[in-house]
Design a protein around this motif. Structure first.
Motif, PDB file in Angstrom:
ATOM      1  N   SER A 118       0.967   5.697   7.251  1.00  0.00           N
ATOM      2  CA  SER A 118       0.402   6.609   6.121  1.00  0.00           C
ATOM      3  C   SER A 118       1.680   6.316   5.127  1.00  0.00           C
ATOM      4  O   SER A 118       1.205   6.550   3.950  1.00  0.00           O
ATOM      5  CB  SER A 118       0.525   7.978   6.412  1.00  0.00           C
ATOM      6  OG  SER A 118       1.555   8.491   7.328  1.00  0.00           O
ATOM      7  N   LEU A 119       2.806   6.109   5.471  1.00  0.00           N
ATOM      8  CA  LEU A 119       3.828   5.969   4.470  1.00  0.00           C
ATOM      9  C   LEU A 119       3.341   4.769   3.332  1.00  0.00           C
ATOM     10  O   LEU A 119       3.621   4.711   2.293  1.00  0.00           O
ATOM     11  CB  LEU A 119       5.135   5.593   5.052  1.00  0.00           C
ATOM     12  CG  LEU A 119       5.797   6.695   5.470  1.00  0.00           C
ATOM     13  CD1 LEU A 119       7.143   6.589   6.248  1.00  0.00           C
ATOM     14  CD2 LEU A 119       6.288   7.811   4.025  1.00  0.00           C
ATOM     15  N   SER A 120       2.691   3.705   3.849  1.00  0.00           N
ATOM     16  CA  SER A 120       2.238   2.591   2.979  1.00  0.00           C
ATOM     17  C   SER A 120       1.179   3.103   2.314  1.00  0.00           C
ATOM     18  O   SER A 120       0.609   2.248   1.212  1.00  0.00           O
ATOM     19  CB  SER A 120       1.687   1.531   4.020  1.00  0.00           C
ATOM     20  OG  SER A 120       0.710   1.840   4.892  1.00  0.00           O
ATOM     21  N   MET A 121       0.600   4.221   2.261  1.00  0.00           N
ATOM     22  CA  MET A 121      -0.679   4.905   1.250  1.00  0.00           C
ATOM     23  C   MET A 121       0.163   5.971   0.617  1.00  0.00           C
ATOM     24  O   MET A 121      -0.864   6.336  -0.212  1.00  0.00           O
ATOM     25  CB  MET A 121      -1.647   5.434   2.298  1.00  0.00           C
ATOM     26  CG  MET A 121      -2.323   4.500   3.155  1.00  0.00           C
ATOM     27  SD  MET A 121      -3.620   4.957   4.185  1.00  0.00           S
ATOM     28  CE  MET A 121      -4.678   5.398   2.689  1.00  0.00           C
ATOM     29  N   ILE A 122       1.105   6.415   0.562  1.00  0.00           N
ATOM     30  CA  ILE A 122       1.782   7.783  -0.087  1.00  0.00           C
ATOM     31  C   ILE A 122       2.483   7.025  -1.269  1.00  0.00           C
ATOM     32  O   ILE A 122       3.552   6.482  -1.043  1.00  0.00           O
ATOM     33  CB  ILE A 122       2.610   8.684   0.837  1.00  0.00           C
ATOM     34  CG1 ILE A 122       1.824   9.039   2.061  1.00  0.00           C
ATOM     35  CG2 ILE A 122       3.283   9.743  -0.195  1.00  0.00           C
ATOM     36  CD1 ILE A 122       2.758   9.724   2.862  1.00  0.00           C
ATOM     37  N   PRO A 123       2.203   7.195  -2.488  1.00  0.00           N
ATOM     38  CA  PRO A 123       2.958   6.770  -3.731  1.00  0.00           C
ATOM     39  C   PRO A 123       4.256   7.214  -3.689  1.00  0.00           C
ATOM     40  O   PRO A 123       5.201   6.432  -4.022  1.00  0.00           O
ATOM     41  CB  PRO A 123       2.035   7.489  -4.675  1.00  0.00           C
ATOM     42  CG  PRO A 123       0.645   7.435  -4.271  1.00  0.00           C
ATOM     43  CD  PRO A 123       0.756   8.009  -2.721  1.00  0.00           C
ATOM     44  N   ALA A 124       4.589   8.702  -3.543  1.00  0.00           N
ATOM     45  CA  ALA A 124       5.993   9.018  -3.490  1.00  0.00           C
ATOM     46  C   ALA A 124       6.395   9.052  -1.939  1.00  0.00           C
ATOM     47  O   ALA A 124       6.747  10.109  -1.458  1.00  0.00           O
ATOM     48  CB  ALA A 124       5.826  10.682  -3.881  1.00  0.00           C
ATOM     49  N   PHE A 147       2.678  -1.465   8.513  1.00  0.00           N
ATOM     50  CA  PHE A 147       2.688  -2.832   8.346  1.00  0.00           C
ATOM     51  C   PHE A 147       4.035  -3.641   8.195  1.00  0.00           C
ATOM     52  O   PHE A 147       4.879  -2.779   7.487  1.00  0.00           O
ATOM     53  CB  PHE A 147       1.730  -3.025   7.342  1.00  0.00           C
ATOM     54  CG  PHE A 147       0.231  -2.643   7.750  1.00  0.00           C
ATOM     55  CD1 PHE A 147      -0.525  -3.306   8.349  1.00  0.00           C
ATOM     56  CD2 PHE A 147      -0.285  -1.830   6.835  1.00  0.00           C
ATOM     57  CE1 PHE A 147      -1.754  -3.005   8.758  1.00  0.00           C
ATOM     58  CE2 PHE A 147      -1.748  -1.330   7.212  1.00  0.00           C
ATOM     59  CZ  PHE A 147      -2.306  -1.882   8.068  1.00  0.00           C
ATOM     60  N   TRP A 148       4.037  -4.607   8.590  1.00  0.00           N
ATOM     61  CA  TRP A 148       5.549  -5.371   8.301  1.00  0.00           C
ATOM     62  C   TRP A 148       5.321  -6.669   7.405  1.00  0.00           C
ATOM     63  O   TRP A 148       5.764  -6.799   6.447  1.00  0.00           O
ATOM     64  CB  TRP A 148       6.239  -5.326   9.699  1.00  0.00           C
ATOM     65  CG  TRP A 148       7.655  -5.756   9.591  1.00  0.00           C
ATOM     66  CD1 TRP A 148       8.366  -6.192   8.559  1.00  0.00           C
ATOM     67  CD2 TRP A 148       8.712  -6.021  10.696  1.00  0.00           C
ATOM     68  NE1 TRP A 148       9.855  -6.390   8.780  1.00  0.00           N
ATOM     69  CE2 TRP A 148       9.848  -6.151  10.214  1.00  0.00           C
ATOM     70  CE3 TRP A 148       8.401  -5.747  12.021  1.00  0.00           C
ATOM     71  CZ2 TRP A 148      11.015  -6.332  11.008  1.00  0.00           C
ATOM     72  CZ3 TRP A 148       9.741  -5.680  12.635  1.00  0.00           C
ATOM     73  CH2 TRP A 148      11.065  -6.057  12.208  1.00  0.00           C
ATOM     74  N   GLU A 175      10.503  -2.468   1.208  1.00  0.00           N
ATOM     75  CA  GLU A 175      11.609  -1.791   0.925  1.00  0.00           C
ATOM     76  C   GLU A 175      11.898  -0.508   1.948  1.00  0.00           C
ATOM     77  O   GLU A 175      12.814   0.119   1.857  1.00  0.00           O
ATOM     78  CB  GLU A 175      11.597  -1.285  -0.643  1.00  0.00           C
ATOM     79  CG  GLU A 175      10.649  -0.349  -0.970  1.00  0.00           C
ATOM     80  CD  GLU A 175       9.264  -1.018  -1.158  1.00  0.00           C
ATOM     81  OE1 GLU A 175       8.345  -0.291  -1.739  1.00  0.00           O
ATOM     82  OE2 GLU A 175       8.852  -2.248  -0.624  1.00  0.00           O
ATOM     83  N   LEU A 176      10.801   0.020   2.474  1.00  0.00           N
ATOM     84  CA  LEU A 176      10.801   1.240   3.236  1.00  0.00           C
ATOM     85  C   LEU A 176      11.638   0.914   4.408  1.00  0.00           C
ATOM     86  O   LEU A 176      12.750   1.866   4.677  1.00  0.00           O
ATOM     87  CB  LEU A 176       9.476   1.604   3.754  1.00  0.00           C
ATOM     88  CG  LEU A 176       9.062   2.797   4.283  1.00  0.00           C
ATOM     89  CD1 LEU A 176       7.659   3.400   4.126  1.00  0.00           C
ATOM     90  CD2 LEU A 176       9.777   3.272   5.744  1.00  0.00           C
ATOM     91  N   LEU A 177      11.947  -0.252   4.987  1.00  0.00           N
ATOM     92  CA  LEU A 177      12.727  -0.357   6.119  1.00  0.00           C
ATOM     93  C   LEU A 177      14.293  -0.300   5.632  1.00  0.00           C
ATOM     94  O   LEU A 177      15.085   0.129   6.151  1.00  0.00           O
ATOM     95  CB  LEU A 177      12.269  -1.758   6.706  1.00  0.00           C
ATOM     96  CG  LEU A 177      11.327  -1.857   7.528  1.00  0.00           C
ATOM     97  CD1 LEU A 177      11.080  -2.926   8.162  1.00  0.00           C
ATOM     98  CD2 LEU A 177      11.391  -0.744   8.675  1.00  0.00           C
ATOM     99  N   GLY A 178      14.476  -0.768   4.368  1.00  0.00           N
ATOM    100  CA  GLY A 178      15.690  -0.886   3.722  1.00  0.00           C
ATOM    101  C   GLY A 178      16.198   0.719   3.399  1.00  0.00           C
ATOM    102  O   GLY A 178      17.541   0.870   3.758  1.00  0.00           O
ATOM    103  N   TYR A 179      15.147   1.508   3.139  1.00  0.00           N
ATOM    104  CA  TYR A 179      15.432   2.880   2.904  1.00  0.00           C
ATOM    105  C   TYR A 179      15.998   3.393   4.353  1.00  0.00           C
ATOM    106  O   TYR A 179      16.968   4.090   4.444  1.00  0.00           O
ATOM    107  CB  TYR A 179      14.362   3.590   2.684  1.00  0.00           C
ATOM    108  CG  TYR A 179      14.740   4.895   2.093  1.00  0.00           C
ATOM    109  CD1 TYR A 179      14.851   5.443   0.594  1.00  0.00           C
ATOM    110  CD2 TYR A 179      14.506   6.078   2.905  1.00  0.00           C
ATOM    111  CE1 TYR A 179      15.156   6.452   0.229  1.00  0.00           C
ATOM    112  CE2 TYR A 179      14.690   7.322   2.518  1.00  0.00           C
ATOM    113  CZ  TYR A 179      15.040   7.583   0.997  1.00  0.00           C
ATOM    114  OH  TYR A 179      15.156   8.723   0.703  1.00  0.00           O
ATOM    115  N   LEU A 180      15.109   3.157   5.479  1.00  0.00           N
ATOM    116  CA  LEU A 180      15.851   3.650   6.610  1.00  0.00           C
ATOM    117  C   LEU A 180      16.971   3.097   7.101  1.00  0.00           C
ATOM    118  O   LEU A 180      18.001   3.837   7.837  1.00  0.00           O
ATOM    119  CB  LEU A 180      14.605   3.184   7.841  1.00  0.00           C
ATOM    120  CG  LEU A 180      13.126   3.868   7.415  1.00  0.00           C
ATOM    121  CD1 LEU A 180      12.174   3.497   8.757  1.00  0.00           C
ATOM    122  CD2 LEU A 180      13.228   5.373   7.574  1.00  0.00           C
TER     123      LEU A 180
END
Length: 211
Positions: A118-124, A147-148, A175-180
């Motif tokens: 779902s994070l890959s679908m959420i703009p914010a 997805f990776w 970039e989401l993985l970088g955030y984590l």
């Protein structure tokens, strides 16, 4: 277009056969549910619960848990509501970045919060992640499966897969993985990252470090 309206338009028909088609490429979801570290009688929240497929399965696996699901699409929640009728699972329609107000704040924190593709679908997605983090008790776990990379797919198939996902508002977000990872570097969390199907997807366990 307003994101809620966009999701309702995309899934107005798709929701009726969503679960049948997505099992072929939303990999790692069942592994997340089976390994989700929630204590007995704990509280668990899914952000982006869609048709309620994951919550229904988690309820069978862990009937002791108190479950809550949130989604921005009223159409998807209509399907989830029928599926989960009489189960005691709470369903809320709200943008993910505003979920704190929707679930009543942090007075009764969750033991686990998860995002399943779902994070890959959420703009914010950043504010959504932080909103979920704020609702998590110290020592609790935020879990993400998404997805990776190409995961060994031929170039042409990866391209076709990406174009297919675009139709449903899905974006690859490395970039989401970088955030984590930055959350771990900042001393906010302990991150355990696992590969799903050779890097096709990832499963991230993010444990909130106690004060």
């Amino acid at each position: 277009m307003d994101h809620a309206l966009k999701m309702d338009r995309i899934y107005a028909v798709q929701r009726h056969f969503y679960d049948i088609t997505r099992r072929f490429y939303l990999l790692g979801r069942d592994r997340l549910l089976e390994e989700l570290p929630a204590p007995k009688c704990g509280r668990v929240l899914e952000v982006g619960c869609g048709t309620g497929r994951n919550l229904e399965r988690l309820r069978r696996l862990r009937p002791d848990l108190s479950l809550c699901g949130l989604d921005i699409s009223r159409k998807m929640l209509e399907t989830a509501g029928r599926k989960l009728e009489g189960s005691g699972v709470e369903l809320i329609c709200c943008p993910a970045e505003r979920l704190g107000c929707a679930v009543g704040g942090t007075d009764v924190p969750f033991d686990a919060v998860f995002f399943s593709y779902s994070l890959s679908m959420i703009p914010a997605w950043g504010p959504a992640l932080e909103a979920a983090w704020a609702l998590l008790r110290p020592g609790g776990t935020l879990a993400v499966v998404d997805f990776w990379g190409e995961g060994g797919l031929p170039g042409w198939l990866h391209w076709a897969h990406s174009r297919w996902l675009d139709l449903f508002g899905v974006s690859f977000r490395p970039e989401l993985l970088g955030y984590l990872r930055n959350m771990e570097r900042a001393g906010r969390a302990h991150l355990n990252l696992e590969s799903v199907r050779g890097g096709y997807a990832y499963l991230a366990w993010v444990r909130k470090i106690t004060d």
